[in-house]
Design a protein around this motif. Structure first.
Motif, PDB file in Angstrom:
ATOM      1  N   LEU A  31     100.714  -7.735 103.587  1.00  0.00           N
ATOM      2  CA  LEU A  31     100.663  -6.864 102.412  1.00  0.00           C
ATOM      3  C   LEU A  31     101.149  -5.476 102.785  1.00  0.00           C
ATOM      4  CD1 LEU A  31      99.686  -6.006  99.534  1.00  0.00           C
ATOM      5  CD2 LEU A  31      97.432  -5.631 100.566  1.00  0.00           C
ATOM      6  N   GLY A  32     102.123  -4.956 102.042  1.00  0.00           N
ATOM      7  CA  GLY A  32     102.640  -3.624 102.294  1.00  0.00           C
ATOM      8  C   GLY A  32     102.671  -2.781 101.035  1.00  0.00           C
ATOM      9  N   VAL A  33     102.474  -1.475 101.199  1.00  0.00           N
ATOM     10  CA  VAL A  33     102.605  -0.505 100.110  1.00  0.00           C
ATOM     11  C   VAL A  33     103.883   0.287 100.358  1.00  0.00           C
ATOM     12  CG1 VAL A  33     101.553   1.438  98.907  1.00  0.00           C
ATOM     13  CG2 VAL A  33     100.099  -0.350  99.909  1.00  0.00           C
ATOM     14  N   THR A 173     102.985  -2.561 110.917  1.00  0.00           N
ATOM     15  CA  THR A 173     104.115  -1.838 110.352  1.00  0.00           C
ATOM     16  C   THR A 173     105.015  -2.869 109.693  1.00  0.00           C
ATOM     17  OG1 THR A 173     104.027  -0.134 112.058  1.00  0.00           O
ATOM     18  CG2 THR A 173     106.087  -0.346 110.846  1.00  0.00           C
ATOM     19  N   MET A 174     105.341  -2.658 108.427  1.00  0.00           N
ATOM     20  CA  MET A 174     106.091  -3.649 107.659  1.00  0.00           C
ATOM     21  C   MET A 174     107.390  -3.026 107.155  1.00  0.00           C
ATOM     22  SD  MET A 174     104.512  -5.896 104.542  1.00  0.00           S
ATOM     23  CE  MET A 174     105.419  -7.175 103.696  1.00  0.00           C
ATOM     24  N   ARG A 175     108.469  -3.791 107.221  1.00  0.00           N
ATOM     25  CA  ARG A 175     109.779  -3.293 106.790  1.00  0.00           C
ATOM     26  C   ARG A 175     110.462  -4.334 105.907  1.00  0.00           C
ATOM     27  NH1 ARG A 175     113.316   0.577 107.516  1.00  0.00           N
ATOM     28  NH2 ARG A 175     115.532   0.105 107.311  1.00  0.00           N
ATOM     29  N   ILE A 176     111.151  -3.853 104.877  1.00  0.00           N
ATOM     30  CA  ILE A 176     111.978  -4.708 104.032  1.00  0.00           C
ATOM     31  C   ILE A 176     113.407  -4.596 104.530  1.00  0.00           C
ATOM     32  CG2 ILE A 176     112.891  -5.037 101.711  1.00  0.00           C
ATOM     33  CD1 ILE A 176     110.221  -3.953 100.642  1.00  0.00           C
ATOM     34  N   ASN A 177     113.967  -5.718 104.968  1.00  0.00           N
ATOM     35  CA  ASN A 177     115.323  -5.737 105.508  1.00  0.00           C
ATOM     36  C   ASN A 177     116.362  -6.178 104.484  1.00  0.00           C
ATOM     37  OD1 ASN A 177     114.460  -5.037 108.223  1.00  0.00           O
ATOM     38  ND2 ASN A 177     113.568  -7.092 108.283  1.00  0.00           N
ATOM     39  N   HIS A 178     115.916  -6.864 103.454  1.00  0.00           N
ATOM     40  CA  HIS A 178     116.810  -7.226 102.348  1.00  0.00           C
ATOM     41  C   HIS A 178     115.987  -7.262 101.067  1.00  0.00           C
ATOM     42  CE1 HIS A 178     120.502  -8.782 100.581  1.00  0.00           C
ATOM     43  NE2 HIS A 178     119.738  -9.601  99.864  1.00  0.00           N
ATOM     44  N   LEU A 186     113.673   1.098  95.644  1.00  0.00           N
ATOM     45  CA  LEU A 186     112.778   1.703  96.623  1.00  0.00           C
ATOM     46  C   LEU A 186     113.336   3.015  97.139  1.00  0.00           C
ATOM     47  CD1 LEU A 186     111.925  -1.494  98.712  1.00  0.00           C
ATOM     48  CD2 LEU A 186     110.489  -0.412  96.974  1.00  0.00           C
ATOM     49  N   ALA A 187     112.423   3.941  97.445  1.00  0.00           N
ATOM     50  CA  ALA A 187     112.816   5.189  98.101  1.00  0.00           C
ATOM     51  C   ALA A 187     112.870   5.017  99.612  1.00  0.00           C
ATOM     52  CB  ALA A 187     111.842   6.303  97.736  1.00  0.00           C
ATOM     53  N   ALA A 188     112.088   4.103 100.148  1.00  0.00           N
ATOM     54  CA  ALA A 188     112.051   3.845 101.585  1.00  0.00           C
ATOM     55  C   ALA A 188     111.756   2.370 101.801  1.00  0.00           C
ATOM     56  CB  ALA A 188     110.985   4.709 102.266  1.00  0.00           C
ATOM     57  N   TYR A 189     112.287   1.838 102.887  1.00  0.00           N
ATOM     58  CA  TYR A 189     112.159   0.404 103.147  1.00  0.00           C
ATOM     59  C   TYR A 189     111.117   0.097 104.222  1.00  0.00           C
ATOM     60  CZ  TYR A 189     116.117  -0.380 100.115  1.00  0.00           C
ATOM     61  OH  TYR A 189     116.936  -0.442  99.015  1.00  0.00           O
ATOM     62  N   GLU A 190     110.418   1.123 104.666  1.00  0.00           N
ATOM     63  CA  GLU A 190     109.292   0.917 105.571  1.00  0.00           C
ATOM     64  C   GLU A 190     108.011   1.263 104.831  1.00  0.00           C
ATOM     65  OE1 GLU A 190     107.889   2.715 109.826  1.00  0.00           O
ATOM     66  OE2 GLU A 190     109.837   1.704 109.758  1.00  0.00           O
ATOM     67  N   SER A 191     106.995   0.469 105.034  1.00  0.00           N
ATOM     68  CA  SER A 191     105.751   0.638 104.290  1.00  0.00           C
ATOM     69  C   SER A 191     105.039   1.922 104.677  1.00  0.00           C
ATOM     70  CB  SER A 191     104.831  -0.555 104.542  1.00  0.00           C
ATOM     71  OG  SER A 191     104.494  -0.634 105.918  1.00  0.00           O
ATOM     72  N   SER A 192     104.316   2.488 103.721  1.00  0.00           N
ATOM     73  CA  SER A 192     103.425   3.605 104.029  1.00  0.00           C
ATOM     74  C   SER A 192     102.075   3.107 104.526  1.00  0.00           C
ATOM     75  CB  SER A 192     103.243   4.479 102.781  1.00  0.00           C
ATOM     76  OG  SER A 192     102.758   3.714 101.689  1.00  0.00           O
ATOM     77  N   LEU A 193     101.757   1.880 104.190  1.00  0.00           N
ATOM     78  CA  LEU A 193     100.519   1.226 104.632  1.00  0.00           C
ATOM     79  C   LEU A 193     100.772  -0.268 104.592  1.00  0.00           C
ATOM     80  CD1 LEU A 193      97.401   1.249 105.242  1.00  0.00           C
ATOM     81  CD2 LEU A 193      97.061   1.101 102.760  1.00  0.00           C
ATOM     82  N   ALA A 194     100.299  -0.986 105.612  1.00  0.00           N
ATOM     83  CA  ALA A 194     100.481  -2.438 105.610  1.00  0.00           C
ATOM     84  C   ALA A 194      99.366  -3.089 106.410  1.00  0.00           C
ATOM     85  CB  ALA A 194     101.843  -2.823 106.182  1.00  0.00           C
ATOM     86  N   LEU A 195      99.027  -4.321 106.011  1.00  0.00           N
ATOM     87  CA  LEU A 195      97.945  -5.064 106.641  1.00  0.00           C
ATOM     88  C   LEU A 195      98.355  -6.519 106.836  1.00  0.00           C
ATOM     89  CD1 LEU A 195      94.907  -3.817 104.523  1.00  0.00           C
ATOM     90  CD2 LEU A 195      95.349  -3.227 106.916  1.00  0.00           C
ATOM     91  N   ARG A 196      97.871  -7.086 107.914  1.00  0.00           N
ATOM     92  CA  ARG A 196      97.894  -8.532 108.094  1.00  0.00           C
ATOM     93  C   ARG A 196      96.483  -9.028 107.791  1.00  0.00           C
ATOM     94  NH1 ARG A 196      98.776 -10.959 114.017  1.00  0.00           N
ATOM     95  NH2 ARG A 196      96.800  -9.844 114.266  1.00  0.00           N
ATOM     96  N   LEU A 197      96.360 -10.002 106.894  1.00  0.00           N
ATOM     97  CA  LEU A 197      95.062 -10.440 106.405  1.00  0.00           C
ATOM     98  C   LEU A 197      94.889 -11.940 106.580  1.00  0.00           C
ATOM     99  CD1 LEU A 197      95.182  -8.501 103.026  1.00  0.00           C
ATOM    100  CD2 LEU A 197      93.698  -7.909 104.952  1.00  0.00           C
ATOM    101  N   ASN A 198      93.689 -12.338 106.937  1.00  0.00           N
ATOM    102  CA  ASN A 198      93.233 -13.719 106.788  1.00  0.00           C
ATOM    103  C   ASN A 198      92.093 -13.695 105.778  1.00  0.00           C
ATOM    104  OD1 ASN A 198      94.934 -15.018 108.771  1.00  0.00           O
ATOM    105  ND2 ASN A 198      93.697 -13.985 110.330  1.00  0.00           N
ATOM    106  N   PHE A 199      92.156 -14.557 104.783  1.00  0.00           N
ATOM    107  CA  PHE A 199      91.250 -14.390 103.650  1.00  0.00           C
ATOM    108  C   PHE A 199      90.701 -15.721 103.150  1.00  0.00           C
ATOM    109  CE2 PHE A 199      95.609 -14.563 101.950  1.00  0.00           C
ATOM    110  CZ  PHE A 199      95.507 -15.676 101.139  1.00  0.00           C
ATOM    111  N   ALA A 200      89.607 -15.601 102.398  1.00  0.00           N
ATOM    112  CA  ALA A 200      89.061 -16.673 101.578  1.00  0.00           C
ATOM    113  C   ALA A 200      88.767 -16.062 100.216  1.00  0.00           C
ATOM    114  CB  ALA A 200      87.794 -17.252 102.199  1.00  0.00           C
TER     115      ALA A 200
END
Length: 212
Positions: A31-33, A173-178, A186-200
């Motif tokens: 998940l990235g913002v 750190t999350m980046r959109i490459n395409h 988008l104004a920027a292709y790197e996230s301002s905040l990002a998380l790796r999550l495992n969820f239920a």
């Protein structure tokens, strides 16, 4: 929400139906913002929240009642006291889930194919594609609440889908490459905040909260 395919092309005879909501789901997410080039207007009956922020998530649901992969692009909005997620684009790999989204949750989606690695994902829908990459900043995973709500519109009537859950998460750190041209700019292709999550989580049936 735009669609690259006519939903009517997927008829009830094309594939088995997914089970009725609620669904219990276990899985993982990236998940990235991201920051938008321009503020994004909210749909009618709701007010935009953080209008220059875009949520991008790539989820893999591999436990529970159904299994599928999904890419979501969403914003936030408010209705009275409730703040919720507004889906703008959804790509889903399983046609039975796409059908259930339309019929049970007033949430249309487009077909998507997913190629995952430990640090990237490529998701394609027709001629469009999204490529994401991420870098793990720490292996430490902390428990956190993961309860949120989707806004949906059923024949113009505002509704919501509550999704209570729990997760463990770690910063990345999350980046959109395409990024497709028809997606929000988008104004920027790197996230301002990002998380790796495992969820239920549990996806509950939609309920109306407003009328035309």
């Amino acid at each position: 929400m735009s669609a690259t395919e006519d939903p009517a092309a997927e008829t009830a005879d094309d594939f088995p139906a997914a089970p009725p909501l609620p669904w219990r789901l276990d899985g993982s997410a990236r998940l990235g913002v991201f920051t938008l080039a321009q503020p994004m207007e909210a749909p009618s009956t709701v007010t935009a929240v953080a209008a220059r922020r875009l949520l991008v998530f790539a989820n893999s649901y591999r436990g529970g009642d159904v299994s599928y992969d999904a890419l979501g692009v969403a914003t936030l909005a408010r209705h009275r006291h409730r703040v919720a997620v507004v889906p703008r684009h959804l790509w889903v790999d399983d046609p039975s889930i796409r059908r259930a989204g339309r019929e049970q949750a007033s949430t249309p989606s487009d077909p998507g194919s997913f190629a995952w690695s430990d640090s990237s994902a490529r998701i394609a829908s027709g001629q469009a594609s999204v490529e994401l990459s991420w870098h793990v900043r720490t292996r430490l995973a902390l428990p956190m609440p993961m309860t949120f709500t989707y806004f949906v519109w059923d024949d113009g009537r505002l509704g919501c889908i509550p999704i209570p859950g729990r997760a463990t998460g770690s910063p990345i750190t999350m980046r959109i490459n395409h990024w497709p041209d028809h997606f929000p700019e988008l104004a920027a292709y790197e996230s301002s905040l990002a998380l790796r999550l495992n969820f239920a989580m549990t996806v509950r049936p939609q309920r109306l909260i407003d009328s035309k």
